[in-house]
Design a protein around this motif. Structure first.
Motif, PDB file in Angstrom:
ATOM      1  N   THR A  94      -6.140   4.332  -4.725  1.00 24.77           N
ATOM      2  CA  THR A  94      -5.555   3.481  -3.686  1.00 24.77           C
ATOM      3  C   THR A  94      -4.239   2.870  -4.163  1.00 24.77           C
ATOM      4  O   THR A  94      -3.284   2.772  -3.388  1.00 24.77           O
ATOM      5  N   THR A  98      -0.737   3.540  -2.335  1.00 23.89           N
ATOM      6  CA  THR A  98       0.006   2.373  -1.850  1.00 23.89           C
ATOM      7  C   THR A  98       1.418   2.363  -2.427  1.00 23.89           C
ATOM      8  O   THR A  98       2.395   2.090  -1.717  1.00 23.89           O
ATOM      9  N   PHE A 114      -2.112   5.766   5.855  1.00 22.50           N
ATOM     10  CA  PHE A 114      -2.876   4.662   6.432  1.00 22.50           C
ATOM     11  C   PHE A 114      -4.371   4.901   6.247  1.00 22.50           C
ATOM     12  O   PHE A 114      -5.106   4.025   5.775  1.00 22.50           O
ATOM     13  N   PHE A 115      -4.840   6.097   6.579  1.00 21.96           N
ATOM     14  CA  PHE A 115      -6.259   6.415   6.453  1.00 21.96           C
ATOM     15  C   PHE A 115      -6.682   6.531   4.990  1.00 21.96           C
ATOM     16  O   PHE A 115      -7.797   6.135   4.629  1.00 21.96           O
ATOM     17  N   CYS A 118      -6.894   2.884   3.671  1.00 26.81           N
ATOM     18  CA  CYS A 118      -8.065   2.211   4.263  1.00 26.81           C
ATOM     19  C   CYS A 118      -9.370   2.768   3.686  1.00 26.81           C
ATOM     20  O   CYS A 118     -10.296   1.999   3.383  1.00 26.81           O
ATOM     21  N   THR A 119      -9.437   4.069   3.501  1.00 29.33           N
ATOM     22  CA  THR A 119     -10.639   4.687   2.931  1.00 29.33           C
ATOM     23  C   THR A 119     -10.819   4.237   1.488  1.00 29.33           C
ATOM     24  O   THR A 119     -11.937   3.914   1.062  1.00 29.33           O
ATOM     25  N   LEU A 121      -9.795   1.445   0.142  1.00 28.77           N
ATOM     26  CA  LEU A 121     -10.241   0.045   0.163  1.00 28.77           C
ATOM     27  C   LEU A 121     -11.715  -0.065   0.547  1.00 28.77           C
ATOM     28  O   LEU A 121     -12.454  -0.886  -0.007  1.00 28.77           O
ATOM     29  N   LEU A 122     -12.141   0.778   1.493  1.00 24.85           N
ATOM     30  CA  LEU A 122     -13.556   0.788   1.883  1.00 24.85           C
ATOM     31  C   LEU A 122     -14.433   1.238   0.718  1.00 24.85           C
ATOM     32  O   LEU A 122     -15.503   0.661   0.471  1.00 24.85           O
ATOM     33  N   TYR A 125     -14.680  -1.656  -1.677  1.00 25.04           N
ATOM     34  CA  TYR A 125     -15.559  -2.686  -1.108  1.00 25.04           C
ATOM     35  C   TYR A 125     -17.027  -2.281  -1.213  1.00 25.04           C
ATOM     36  O   TYR A 125     -17.873  -3.081  -1.639  1.00 25.04           O
TER      37      TYR A 125
END
Length: 136
Positions: A94, A98, A114-115, A118-119, A121-122, A125
């Motif tokens: 990531t 970024t 973007f995807f 986001c993926t 970061l998911l 998490y």
């Protein structure tokens, strides 16, 4: 109100997200080859001010190996190892994605990024919040 429902395990979900991330990386690169200026730059051996050398390609291969190996490792490692490998791999991939977005890019590159971000970061998490089930 529940939006998503997952009936599998956390390790299966993480593995599936790594597949999704890897496919996005691949398709973004394939789409880039459809732009003449990028294909010409690649064929000339210099893209975005970077010389495409064997060493560069090796470094690129190592970075891209991270999400691919995480597809397997997310499913086969022990809980603790899987958790920490997912966190570390998620942070690495990531962060790199970024950083590359800050250099600009085409519309399709920004869309895929973007995807991908986001993926990533998911994944981070889900790995950070992952709790081992206690033995009954």
């Amino acid at each position: 109100m529940k939006i998503f429902e997952w009936s599998g395990t956390r390790s299966q979900l993480l593995s599936l997200l790594w597949v999704f991330l890897t496919v996005n990386y691949i398709f973004c690169d394939v789409f880039s080859l459809h732009l003449g200026k990028y294909l010409d730059a690649l064929l000339s051996g210099a893209v975005g001010g970077m010389n495409i050398t064997e060493e560069f390609l090796l470094a690129f291969a190592i970075v891209l190996q991270i999400p691919m190996i995480m597809i397997v490792l997310s499913s086969v490692l022990t809980f603790r190892l899987s958790k920490y490998c997912n966190i570390v791999a998620g942070i690495i991939t990531t962060s790199i994605q970024t950083y590359t977005v800050t250099m600009g890019g085409t519309l399709h590159y920004m869309f895929f990024s973007f995807f991908e971000i986001c993926t990533g970061l998911l994944i981070i998490y889900l790995a950070v919040t992952w709790q081992q089930k206690s033995a009954a």
